[in-house]
Design a protein around this motif. Structure first.
Motif, PDB file in Angstrom:
ATOM      1  N   UNK A 130       0.840  -1.189   0.000  1.00 22.48           N
ATOM      2  CA  UNK A 130       0.000   0.000   0.000  1.00 22.48           C
ATOM      3  C   UNK A 130       0.880   1.246   0.000  1.00 22.48           C
ATOM      4  N   UNK A 131       0.558   2.194  -0.854  1.00 27.46           N
ATOM      5  CA  UNK A 131       1.336   3.419  -0.952  1.00 27.46           C
ATOM      6  C   UNK A 131       2.467   3.370  -1.962  1.00 27.46           C
ATOM      7  N   UNK A 132       2.784   2.179  -2.488  1.00 26.89           N
ATOM      8  CA  UNK A 132       3.815   2.119  -3.529  1.00 26.89           C
ATOM      9  C   UNK A 132       3.311   2.860  -4.768  1.00 26.89           C
ATOM     10  N   UNK A 133       4.249   3.421  -5.535  1.00 33.12           N
ATOM     11  CA  UNK A 133       3.886   4.306  -6.630  1.00 33.12           C
ATOM     12  C   UNK A 133       3.348   3.545  -7.840  1.00 33.12           C
ATOM     13  N   UNK A 134       2.342   4.147  -8.460  1.00 34.56           N
ATOM     14  CA  UNK A 134       1.722   3.588  -9.660  1.00 34.56           C
ATOM     15  C   UNK A 134       1.536   4.680 -10.704  1.00 34.56           C
ATOM     16  N   UNK A 135       1.329   4.245 -11.938  1.00 33.22           N
ATOM     17  CA  UNK A 135       0.876   5.128 -13.006  1.00 33.22           C
ATOM     18  C   UNK A 135      -0.634   4.917 -13.136  1.00 33.22           C
ATOM     19  N   UNK A 136      -1.394   5.990 -12.931  1.00 31.27           N
ATOM     20  CA  UNK A 136      -2.858   5.903 -12.981  1.00 31.27           C
ATOM     21  C   UNK A 136      -3.368   6.655 -14.210  1.00 31.27           C
ATOM     22  N   UNK A 137      -4.208   5.979 -14.985  1.00 29.64           N
ATOM     23  CA  UNK A 137      -4.789   6.601 -16.177  1.00 29.64           C
ATOM     24  C   UNK A 137      -6.305   6.451 -16.125  1.00 29.64           C
ATOM     25  N   UNK A 138      -7.011   7.564 -16.246  1.00 31.86           N
ATOM     26  CA  UNK A 138      -8.470   7.535 -16.288  1.00 31.86           C
ATOM     27  C   UNK A 138      -8.929   7.741 -17.732  1.00 31.86           C
ATOM     28  N   UNK A 139      -9.972   7.001 -18.107  1.00 31.89           N
ATOM     29  CA  UNK A 139     -10.472   7.024 -19.485  1.00 31.89           C
ATOM     30  C   UNK A 139     -11.963   7.326 -19.513  1.00 31.89           C
ATOM     31  N   UNK A 140     -12.369   8.060 -20.538  1.00 31.24           N
ATOM     32  CA  UNK A 140     -13.766   8.148 -20.942  1.00 31.24           C
ATOM     33  C   UNK A 140     -13.833   7.616 -22.370  1.00 31.24           C
TER      34      UNK A 140
ATOM     35  N   UNK B 121     -16.449   4.092 -18.647  1.00 32.39           N
ATOM     36  CA  UNK B 121     -15.367   4.718 -17.887  1.00 32.39           C
ATOM     37  C   UNK B 121     -14.382   3.646 -17.454  1.00 32.39           C
ATOM     38  N   UNK B 122     -13.135   4.042 -17.278  1.00 28.27           N
ATOM     39  CA  UNK B 122     -12.135   3.092 -16.800  1.00 28.27           C
ATOM     40  C   UNK B 122     -11.032   3.843 -16.074  1.00 28.27           C
ATOM     41  N   UNK B 123     -10.540   3.251 -14.997  1.00 33.73           N
ATOM     42  CA  UNK B 123      -9.361   3.759 -14.302  1.00 33.73           C
ATOM     43  C   UNK B 123      -8.354   2.635 -14.216  1.00 33.73           C
ATOM     44  N   UNK B 124      -7.191   2.852 -14.829  1.00 31.20           N
ATOM     45  CA  UNK B 124      -6.148   1.834 -14.937  1.00 31.20           C
ATOM     46  C   UNK B 124      -4.977   2.177 -14.014  1.00 31.20           C
TER      47      UNK B 124
ATOM     48  N   UNK C 219     -20.638  12.035 -15.524  1.00 33.60           N
ATOM     49  CA  UNK C 219     -19.769  11.803 -16.685  1.00 33.60           C
ATOM     50  C   UNK C 219     -20.491  11.051 -17.798  1.00 33.60           C
ATOM     51  N   UNK C 220     -21.353  10.092 -17.410  1.00 31.98           N
ATOM     52  CA  UNK C 220     -22.009   9.226 -18.393  1.00 31.98           C
ATOM     53  C   UNK C 220     -23.366   9.756 -18.856  1.00 31.98           C
ATOM     54  N   UNK C 221     -23.843  10.830 -18.219  1.00 28.96           N
ATOM     55  CA  UNK C 221     -25.157  11.357 -18.577  1.00 28.96           C
ATOM     56  C   UNK C 221     -26.290  10.479 -18.123  1.00 28.96           C
ATOM     57  N   UNK C 222     -26.077   9.766 -17.010  1.00 29.44           N
ATOM     58  CA  UNK C 222     -27.124   8.933 -16.429  1.00 29.44           C
ATOM     59  C   UNK C 222     -27.385   9.410 -15.003  1.00 29.44           C
ATOM     60  N   UNK C 223     -28.476   8.958 -14.429  1.00 31.25           N
ATOM     61  CA  UNK C 223     -28.845   9.381 -13.090  1.00 31.25           C
ATOM     62  C   UNK C 223     -27.990   8.682 -12.045  1.00 31.25           C
TER      63      UNK C 223
ATOM     64  N   UNK D 172     -16.358   0.782 -15.720  1.00 31.58           N
ATOM     65  CA  UNK D 172     -17.758   1.056 -15.378  1.00 31.58           C
ATOM     66  C   UNK D 172     -18.563   1.161 -16.670  1.00 31.58           C
ATOM     67  N   UNK D 173     -19.553   0.271 -16.798  1.00 32.09           N
ATOM     68  CA  UNK D 173     -20.357   0.177 -18.021  1.00 32.09           C
ATOM     69  C   UNK D 173     -21.826   0.395 -17.661  1.00 32.09           C
ATOM     70  N   UNK D 174     -22.476   1.439 -18.175  1.00 30.61           N
ATOM     71  CA  UNK D 174     -23.885   1.696 -17.846  1.00 30.61           C
ATOM     72  C   UNK D 174     -24.826   0.741 -18.575  1.00 30.61           C
ATOM     73  N   UNK D 175     -25.740   0.131 -17.835  1.00 32.85           N
ATOM     74  CA  UNK D 175     -26.639  -0.872 -18.418  1.00 32.85           C
ATOM     75  C   UNK D 175     -27.554  -0.279 -19.479  1.00 32.85           C
ATOM     76  N   UNK D 176     -27.941   0.990 -19.323  1.00 27.11           N
ATOM     77  CA  UNK D 176     -28.866   1.597 -20.271  1.00 27.11           C
ATOM     78  C   UNK D 176     -28.209   1.872 -21.617  1.00 27.11           C
TER      79      UNK D 176
END
Length: 251
Positions: A127-137, A147-150, A205-209, A235-239
């Motif tokens: 825990x706390x070790x360094x990572x490269x974080x990438x967020x996607x739309x 959405x995705x966070x890698x 972000x996804x335009x859903x409720x 994260x995948x919206x069912x609608x």
């Protein structure tokens, strides 16, 4: 027979008014206060009815704007399969092209982010070790559908040409191909899907409720030595999307 909950009754009323073309696709609904007054219920009942219809794809919420009748939209098919890792192209773009839509994505990468406890456990690091974080739309015709966070251990890619997933000479090549460039063979991935409700941020972000149904996929890639090399929360919206798993059968 038990009485129908008020929010389900209001959902039926709204659905009927849409079916009778009182409101057509793209129309903005009256305020919750106005609908509540017309139907003789509280605003919270209207809110729950609208959230149900948003989760079913009948309505769509737009942050800061209101609630609208959803435009007829074909649900995007997301195919999950190891066979879809391509050396020269994106499976997501291929999925979009198959339904006549233009696929793409926007991303943001932060290097040297301390790993939270859950991410560290999935990557087999402290825990706390360094990572490269990438967020996607991920976008279909310019509209977010996934959405995705890698997360990747910085110790693994730091100082190499593949340290930034969406930068440098191997930008956008995907985990498997990028790791191959530094001598790591990715042998398999493990995915754990589960349904849950969208958070406020995800809904915006996804335009859903908020509380609309989504599928949360925890995916981890492993090297042929059994080491986790990347993990992501998808994260995948069912609608908006349907998820299909393609399972190869060995003979």
């Amino acid at each position: 027979m038990p009485e129908q909950p008020p929010y389900l009754r209001i959902a039926d009323v709204l659905r009927e008014r849409i079916a009778e073309h009182e409101w057509t696709p793209g129309d903005r609904l009256p305020s919750r206060a106005q609908i509540a007054q017309e139907c003789g219920v509280g605003e919270n009942v209207v809110r729950r009815a609208q959230e149900l219809l948003i989760s079913q794809g009948v309505l769509e919420g737009r942050a800061g704007s209101g609630t609208y009748v959803a435009e007829p939209r074909q649900r995007v098919r997301m195919v999950r399969s190891a066979a879809r890792e391509q050396p020269d192209g994106s499976p997501f773009r291929a999925d979009m092209k198959a339904v006549g839509r233009n696929g793409g994505w926007e991303s943001r990468t932060d290097a040297k982010v301390p790993a939270p406890a859950e991410i560290a456990a999935r990557l087999g690091i402290g825990e706390g070790e360094l990572c490269v974080r990438t967020t996607y739309e991920f976008l279909a015709d310019g509209r977010p559908v996934q959405l995705s966070t890698s997360w990747e251990p910085y110790e693994l890619t730091g100082g190499t040409l593949v340290v930034l997933p969406e930068g440098g000479p191997h930008a956008g090549a995907g985990v498997v191909n990028r790791m191959a460039e530094i001598g790591i063979t990715v042998s398999h991935a493990v995915e754990q899907p589960e349904p849950r409700q969208a958070t406020v941020e995800e809904g915006s972000l996804l335009g859903i409720q908020k509380a609309a149904l989504v599928t949360h996929i925890r995916r981890t890639y492993y090297s042929d030595q059994g080491r986790p090399v990347e993990t992501a929360d998808i994260v995948v919206p069912a609608a908006l999307c349907e998820i299909v798993y393609e399972i190869p059968i060995s003979r």
